[in-house]
Enzyme design. Sequence first.
Site, PDB file in Angstrom:
ATOM      1  N   GLU A   1     -23.555   5.485  14.442  1.00 44.15           N
ATOM      2  CA  GLU A   1     -23.354   5.376  15.900  1.00 44.15           C
ATOM      3  C   GLU A   1     -22.640   6.607  16.447  1.00 44.15           C
ATOM      4  O   GLU A   1     -22.960   7.090  17.538  1.00 44.15           O
ATOM      5  CB  GLU A   1     -22.543   4.107  16.229  1.00 44.15           C
ATOM      6  CG  GLU A   1     -23.364   2.831  16.123  1.00 44.15           C
ATOM      7  CD  GLU A   1     -22.528   1.569  16.295  1.00 44.15           C
ATOM      8  OE1 GLU A   1     -23.120   0.541  16.656  1.00 44.15           O
ATOM      9  OE2 GLU A   1     -21.292   1.612  16.057  1.00 44.15           O
TER      10      GLU A   1
ATOM     11  N   ASP B   1     -20.067   0.617  48.941  1.00 41.69           N
ATOM     12  CA  ASP B   1     -20.646   0.763  50.269  1.00 41.69           C
ATOM     13  C   ASP B   1     -20.572   2.220  50.691  1.00 41.69           C
ATOM     14  O   ASP B   1     -19.834   3.014  50.107  1.00 41.69           O
ATOM     15  CB  ASP B   1     -19.927  -0.156  51.268  1.00 41.69           C
ATOM     16  CG  ASP B   1     -18.421   0.035  51.237  1.00 41.69           C
ATOM     17  OD1 ASP B   1     -17.951   1.096  51.685  1.00 41.69           O
ATOM     18  OD2 ASP B   1     -17.702  -0.871  50.748  1.00 41.69           O
TER      19      ASP B   1
ATOM     20  N   SER C   1     -14.155  -2.286  42.431  1.00 40.33           N
ATOM     21  CA  SER C   1     -13.562  -3.541  42.880  1.00 40.33           C
ATOM     22  C   SER C   1     -14.153  -4.606  41.977  1.00 40.33           C
ATOM     23  O   SER C   1     -15.227  -5.140  42.239  1.00 40.33           O
ATOM     24  CB  SER C   1     -13.916  -3.814  44.345  1.00 40.33           C
ATOM     25  OG  SER C   1     -13.450  -5.095  44.701  1.00 40.33           O
TER      26      SER C   1
ATOM     27  N   ASN D   1      -9.036  -6.045  43.073  1.00 43.67           N
ATOM     28  CA  ASN D   1      -9.561  -7.152  42.282  1.00 43.67           C
ATOM     29  C   ASN D   1      -9.471  -8.550  42.862  1.00 43.67           C
ATOM     30  O   ASN D   1      -9.256  -9.515  42.130  1.00 43.67           O
ATOM     31  CB  ASN D   1      -8.886  -7.140  40.901  1.00 43.67           C
ATOM     32  CG  ASN D   1      -9.594  -6.180  39.967  1.00 43.67           C
ATOM     33  OD1 ASN D   1     -10.822  -6.183  39.895  1.00 43.67           O
ATOM     34  ND2 ASN D   1      -8.847  -5.339  39.301  1.00 43.67           N
TER      35      ASN D   1
ATOM     36  N   LYS E   1      -9.144   5.916  38.732  1.00 41.41           N
ATOM     37  CA  LYS E   1     -10.049   4.782  38.938  1.00 41.41           C
ATOM     38  C   LYS E   1      -9.318   3.844  39.893  1.00 41.41           C
ATOM     39  O   LYS E   1      -8.303   3.258  39.533  1.00 41.41           O
ATOM     40  CB  LYS E   1     -10.339   4.093  37.600  1.00 41.41           C
ATOM     41  CG  LYS E   1     -11.204   2.848  37.738  1.00 41.41           C
ATOM     42  CD  LYS E   1     -11.508   2.282  36.350  1.00 41.41           C
ATOM     43  CE  LYS E   1     -12.245   0.955  36.417  1.00 41.41           C
ATOM     44  NZ  LYS E   1     -12.417   0.339  35.099  1.00 41.41           N
TER      45      LYS E   1
HETATM   46  C1  GLA Z   1     -11.475  -4.714  37.030  1.00 37.15           C
HETATM   47  C2  GLA Z   1     -12.337  -3.505  36.706  1.00 37.15           C
HETATM   48  C3  GLA Z   1     -12.396  -3.326  35.211  1.00 37.15           C
HETATM   49  C4  GLA Z   1     -10.999  -3.137  34.683  1.00 37.15           C
HETATM   50  C5  GLA Z   1     -10.133  -4.320  35.067  1.00 37.15           C
HETATM   51  C6  GLA Z   1      -8.692  -4.079  34.717  1.00 37.15           C
HETATM   52  O1  GLA Z   1     -12.073  -5.881  36.638  1.00 37.15           O
HETATM   53  O2  GLA Z   1     -13.604  -3.641  37.250  1.00 37.15           O
HETATM   54  O3  GLA Z   1     -13.205  -2.233  34.884  1.00 37.15           O
HETATM   55  O4  GLA Z   1     -10.473  -1.951  35.204  1.00 37.15           O
HETATM   56  O5  GLA Z   1     -10.192  -4.577  36.465  1.00 37.15           O
HETATM   57  O6  GLA Z   1      -7.878  -5.119  35.079  1.00 37.15           O
END
Ligand code: GLA
Length: 730
Positions: free
Chosen positions: A616, A536, A529, A482, A478
């Site tokens: 659940e 994009d 992000s 940020n 992932k």
């Molecule tokens: C971003 C991502 C989240 C998570 C945090 C971790 O905000 O979008 O999903 O991964 O960072 O810091």
Amino acid sequence: MAIRFDSKSKTFTMHTSKSTYQIKIDDQNVLLHTYFGSRTDESDFSYRIVPDDHGFCSQPAENAWDRTYSLDFYPQEYSVHGNGDFRIKALRAGLSDGVPALDLRYDSHRITDGKYGLPGLPAFFAGKDDSVQTLEIILKDLYEEVYVSLLYGVFEEKNIITRAAIIENRGENPLKIRRAMSMELDFMDGEKELISFPGKHTGERQFDRRTLHHGITEISSTRGTSSHQQNPVVIICDKGTTESYGACCAISLLYSGSFQIQAEMDQFDSVRIVCGINDDEFRWILAKGESFATPETVISYTDNGFSDLTNGLQDAMWSNLIRSVWKNRKRPTLVNNWEATYFNFTGEKLLQIASQAAEIGLDMLVLDDGWFGKRDDDNSGLGDWGVNEKKLGCTLKELVDQVNRLGLKFGIWIEPEMISEDSDLYREHPEWAMVIPGRDPIRGRNQLILDLSRAEVIEYMKQAIDRLLSIAHIEYIKWDMNRSVDNVFSAANPHLSQGAVRHKYVLGLYDVMEHVVTNYPEILIEGCSGGGGRYDAGMLYYVPQIWCSDNTDAIERLRIHYGTSFGYPMSTVSAHVSVCPNHQNGRTTPFKTRGICAMQGSFGYELDLGKMTEEEMEEAREQIALYNKHYELFQRGDYYRLTSPMDNHDFTAWSYVLPDGSKASLSVVYTDLHANPKPLRVKWKGLVKDGVYDLDGKEYTGTALMQGGIVLPKPQCNYDSYMAVIERIK
Ligand code: GLA
């Protein structure tokens, strides 16, 4: 042949299955744009341009005495600044800073089979489609050795045309580029509406539709990323266009940095659209022999409304933009520990989540932020990609091996573009952060940005990722980012070239991503992000899916997914079931509804599975089984927005239909409750008219389901939902 040149009329006519695009070299060797719209023949459409002596419209060089000819109102293919055109321009460049002026005229052209490439930049590719053709028109300045190549990739079958421009300086003096757009489209007739997708963090890509009026409308980002706030996709359409009727054209920029899309309605009600890198802080100096390539844009046109437009665009992105092997494989259903634990986890806790994940039939555990360096909150550690074994209680390899033994794959979060001031990397290389010397830096989430315009930073980043991927069996990344890019300064670039740094950053990022994609083709990469801040078409060249939003509330996601579906394949949307009350907005929704909503994309969970009730757990098992069973439908089906969450406040409905109409789903989320309610009906789309479908043991013709629709069951509680999958039986 998708592209034809008629040497008599000097027109280039490009055909796709649904559109025709025409350019003419006029008597002055200026490139005029004569037609873009419904597929038609190869008539010379320049008769539509009406020469006239309009006051205050000046004449370009060599045509000074014909006052009926002015680039101030002629539709052009790639307009330049300083040539008697006072509208927004495609190119602004010149040999001296203060007076950027060019006068571009036709020089030559080439029509070739296949699709041009743009080294270092994302671009559509022809793949197995041997009908794709490239047109390259070369323009030259009347006075200087400056050349501009306009590139067109024509995908006749996929109904798309791609565009880019390459500016080349063959003269002695440096050329200063202030603005270089990827494309321009001049519509002779106005009365247009523009749809864009503005938003915010946790509220990305909301649908926004406006009528264009005189003046300039701008959709843009100056944040160094494509951003949460605006998105580099617009649709320009005739007034009143609906999902199933009307002329509309999508324009999408393959770029992950600051972008600019401008639409201007001029004095004679014509509309010009330009799209490319944001010129806000952009300056690029071309020395002799150097060239500059703009990012690519893709355009698509149909007469048949938004469903046709967006299904076509989504399909083209799937087959001719996304490269990952994972587009054709079943992607793992997963649990991500972010909303389950945030930074507060141990190896033991992760294994507990993993074993519960295995129990309900999930395929993968994704370890989110907090596993490296000194990172127990978001104030430190970025840049130190060594594993925090103390926190995990073991090595990463040991953890991954144990997860694998449970029958799960393992994925990991990284944010390689960032650096915390409290990190060993910063202590060692403070000059690698993009900060203005002598000034306290602008911080975002208390972090700084690594200077990807520097070769050694690019190299460091590649090595850091290589090292991580070598220590354990990691099958998924992932890739997060940020903060917005601001206060940009690169210590490695001379003061005069700081205007190039933002674009060089994006090129550096693409270089690192290309390294990962090429060397680890089997790894599934999820873009991110802060959710969908860098969603994009450029990113999709490197990653097949993107964490759509940090907002996991099923109801707010309805609007986010709705907006996203206009520009991107739904298979690129990552969506997870999370806990209630929801962590972002406090709302409580039924578990079933959260599942139905997350099944719109690449499906997973993001909660502490150990805190789920038995009921659940059982529901989750059923959701996962249902998603797996109909995976092909959700990933490869055409996507129909049956209602708009912006207009219909009672319920939101969407459906997937396999291209041959053999199977279809209907999903409905009720967004309001009423006493003494009216009956709610919804009409399917895209089915085979005279096919017969089985719905809950009853037979319906495709026509009946599409024209008569079905009556929805009454909602039983707040935010209730309904889902059906039908198969064609005759
Ligand atoms: C971003 C991502 C989240 C998570 C945090 C971790 O905000 O979008 O999903 O991964 O960072 O810091």
